[in-house]
Design an enzyme around this catalytic site. Structure first.
Site, PDB file in Angstrom:
ATOM      1  CG  ASP A 204      -0.163   0.185   2.549  1.00 55.99           C
ATOM      2  OD1 ASP A 204       1.085   0.243   2.531  1.00 55.99           O
ATOM      3  OD2 ASP A 204      -0.832   0.278   3.586  1.00 55.99           O
ATOM      4  CG  ASP A 206       1.584   3.086   4.740  1.00 53.81           C
ATOM      5  OD1 ASP A 206       0.467   2.683   5.102  1.00 53.81           O
ATOM      6  OD2 ASP A 206       2.495   2.322   4.344  1.00 53.81           O
ATOM      7  CG  ASP A 294      -3.273   2.488   5.286  1.00 55.96           C
ATOM      8  OD1 ASP A 294      -4.461   2.260   4.952  1.00 55.96           O
ATOM      9  OD2 ASP A 294      -2.497   1.601   5.679  1.00 55.96           O
TER      10      ASP A 294
HETATM   11  N1  CTP Z   1       0.185   0.743  11.299  1.00 52.95           N
HETATM   12  C1  CTP Z   1      -0.557   1.171  12.356  1.00 52.95           C
HETATM   13  N2  CTP Z   1      -1.886   0.871  12.458  1.00 52.95           N
HETATM   14  C2  CTP Z   1      -2.499   0.140  11.513  1.00 52.95           C
HETATM   15  C3  CTP Z   1      -1.775  -0.297  10.404  1.00 52.95           C
HETATM   16  C4  CTP Z   1      -0.418   0.020  10.337  1.00 52.95           C
HETATM   17  O1  CTP Z   1       0.006   1.843  13.216  1.00 52.95           O
HETATM   18  N3  CTP Z   1      -3.793  -0.163  11.652  1.00 52.95           N
HETATM   19  C5  CTP Z   1       1.607   1.085  11.197  1.00 52.95           C
HETATM   20  C6  CTP Z   1       2.474  -0.150  11.258  1.00 52.95           C
HETATM   21  O2  CTP Z   1       2.854  -0.443  12.572  1.00 52.95           O
HETATM   22  C7  CTP Z   1       3.642   0.220  10.410  1.00 52.95           C
HETATM   23  C8  CTP Z   1       3.113   1.295   9.460  1.00 52.95           C
HETATM   24  O3  CTP Z   1       1.840   1.686   9.959  1.00 52.95           O
HETATM   25  O4  CTP Z   1       4.636   0.818  11.205  1.00 52.95           O
HETATM   26  C9  CTP Z   1       2.997   0.810   8.050  1.00 52.95           C
HETATM   27  O5  CTP Z   1       2.182  -0.360   8.017  1.00 52.95           O
HETATM   28  P1  CTP Z   1       1.978  -1.188   6.691  1.00 52.95           P
HETATM   29  O6  CTP Z   1       1.533  -0.312   5.583  1.00 52.95           O
HETATM   30  O7  CTP Z   1       1.075  -2.328   7.044  1.00 52.95           O
HETATM   31  O8  CTP Z   1       3.402  -1.835   6.440  1.00 52.95           O
HETATM   32  P2  CTP Z   1       4.660  -1.344   5.600  1.00 52.95           P
HETATM   33  O9  CTP Z   1       5.830  -1.437   6.499  1.00 52.95           O
HETATM   34  O10 CTP Z   1       4.411  -0.026   4.946  1.00 52.95           O
HETATM   35  O11 CTP Z   1       4.811  -2.502   4.535  1.00 52.95           O
HETATM   36  P3  CTP Z   1       4.175  -2.588   3.061  1.00 52.95           P
HETATM   37  O12 CTP Z   1       5.271  -2.159   2.152  1.00 52.95           O
HETATM   38  O13 CTP Z   1       3.808  -4.012   2.877  1.00 52.95           O
HETATM   39  O14 CTP Z   1       2.993  -1.682   3.015  1.00 52.95           O
HETATM   40 MN    MN Z   2       2.651   0.275   3.839  1.00 50.58          MN
HETATM   41 MN    MN Z   3      -0.460   0.774   5.587  1.00 49.99          MN
END
Ligand code: CTP
Ligand code: MN
Ligand code: MN
Ligand code: MN
Length: 370
Positions: A204, A206, A294
């Site tokens: 995703d 962020d 997000d």
């Molecule tokens: N996070 C959070 N609350 C959520 C989802 C995620 O605080 N409900 C935080 C996670 O702890 C993480 C950050 O947001 O530190 C990013 O989460 P995520 O997008 O799931 O992971 P990524 O490390 O960005 O991996 P990816 O590349 O797969 O998106």
């Molecule tokens: Mn992410």
């Molecule tokens: Mn995320």
């Protein structure tokens, strides 16, 4: 004492937040195996076991060279009996029998497919599997009631399981920037999550939004979402205003300004950047793809905590909170840091200050890939 083994022996501190973990992983065969077993445990709601495998994988991720000999693992933290067995199996046989049998298991395959739907967690997937649903076709004909998120997740299943590139993340960033600046001119946006850690792809995008004047950010998210909706950029969105109510991991005492934390889980409709880039032919392909995004809005007073808390990795975050609680009697969340001994919040305007409060050496985002 001099070691008599020919093999290099590694030395690693026990908390992942004390270590520098880049994306340059020299032990991917071992860490992929341990990560798969972590995922299997998480999908079976065995969270303790899941964390144990995540910690073991993280230790191997930070080693400066490949492990070739079990002797090299002596003295390393976080490697339990089960992890040792898996590593030994791979070093001796080139593969782990437990990993192989997991990958072939019908239950694991079904859990993977079903939790691959946005909005579907381990509990829902388990309930469906017990009702005899193992794949998307069976789900669609089952008559199960799906919520709005799950319906969107099913509709955009293929796109959402396709990795998001850095170029796509930047394109989303520009769209969100246009939205944010048009509703609140001096607001600032920052790419967080895996892309901030230097990853080239992610599941995703962020983004963290703030404004230099405290309070100006209040109510920003609904306006940004309306703007994006009016321009046709959103395929799905769910906005949350009081997020501390649903987070179990924040500091024990919510501060009054925690009520302002706003976030949005969404699916964007992103025009393809360029067909040539994606190696697609001119004919017969869609002009856009769905991307999970997000968005988080933070008041400037909490910005450093939000930045640290949303940059990840998930294990790095978990380890920071464990370090804070167990070693420093502090509670760390994405909003604040509370010192239990002094009975007060510790302020910070940068991630560096937070690491300093925690008595940790500063670890930059690119080295938080635990
Ligand atoms: N996070 C959070 N609350 C959520 C989802 C995620 O605080 N409900 C935080 C996670 O702890 C993480 C950050 O947001 O530190 C990013 O989460 P995520 O997008 O799931 O992971 P990524 O490390 O960005 O991996 P990816 O590349 O797969 O998106
Ligand atoms: Mn992410
Ligand atoms: Mn995320
Ligand atoms: Mn290296």
């Amino acid at each position: 004492a001099k070691c008599c083994s020919k093999a290099v022996v590694f030395s690693v501190p026990s908390y992942a937040c004390q270590r520098r973990t880049t994306l340059d992983n020299h032990n991917t065969i071992l860490t992929d195996a341990l990560s798969l077993l972590a995922e299997k445990a998480e999908l079976s709601e065995e969270d303790g076991r899941g964390v144990a495998f995540r910690r073991a994988a993280a230790v191997l991720k930070c080693l400066p060279q490949p492990v070739t000999n079990m002797m090299q693992l002596r003295g390393l933290p976080c490697l339990g009996e089960h992890s040792f067995r898996v590593i030994k199996d791979i070093l001796e046989n080139g593969t782990s029998s437990e990993v192989e049998s997991t990958q072939q298991s019908e239950r694991y395959k079904a859990l993977k497919v079903l939790t691959g739907i946005f909005g579907v967690g381990a509990k829902t997937a388990d309930r469906w599997i017990r009702a005899g649903i193992h794949n998307l076709r069976q789900l669609q004909t089952s008559g199960q009631t799906l919520n709005q998120a799950q319906r969107a997740g099913l509709q955009h299943y293929d796109d959402l399981n396709l990795p998001v590139t850095k170029a796509e993340a930047d394109a989303i960033g520009e769209i969100v920037e246009e939205a944010v600046v048009s509703v609140l001119p001096d607001a600032q946006i920052t790419l967080i999550g895996g892309f901030r850690r230097g990853k080239l792809t992610g599941h995703d995008v962020d983004l963290l939004i703030t404004h230099p004047d405290e309070g100006k950010e209040v109510g920003l998210m609904p306006k940004v979402v309306s703007w994006l909706q009016s321009k046709g950029f959103l395929l799905y969105q769910k906005t949350t205003i009081n997020s501390y109510l649903e987070s179990e991991e924040g500091p024990r005492r919510p501060s009054s300004n925690m009520d302002r934390f706003e976030r949005c889980f969404s699916i964007f409709k992103l025009r393809h950047l360029s067909r040539e880039d994606r190696g697609e032919s001119e004919s017969g392909c869609r002009l856009w793809r769905a991307v999970r995004v997000d968005l988080v809005v933070s008041p400037i007073s909490q910005f450093a905590f939000a930045l640290l808390g949303w940059t990840g990795s998930k294990l790095f975050e978990r380890e920071l909170r464990r370090w804070a609680g167990h070693e420093k009697a502090m509670s760390l969340g994405s909003h604040a840091l509370y010192d239990n001994r002094q009975s007060r919040y510790l302020r910070a305007t940068s991630e560096e200050e937070i690491f300093a409060h925690l008595g940790l050496e500063y670890i930059p985002p690119s080295e938080r890939n635990a």
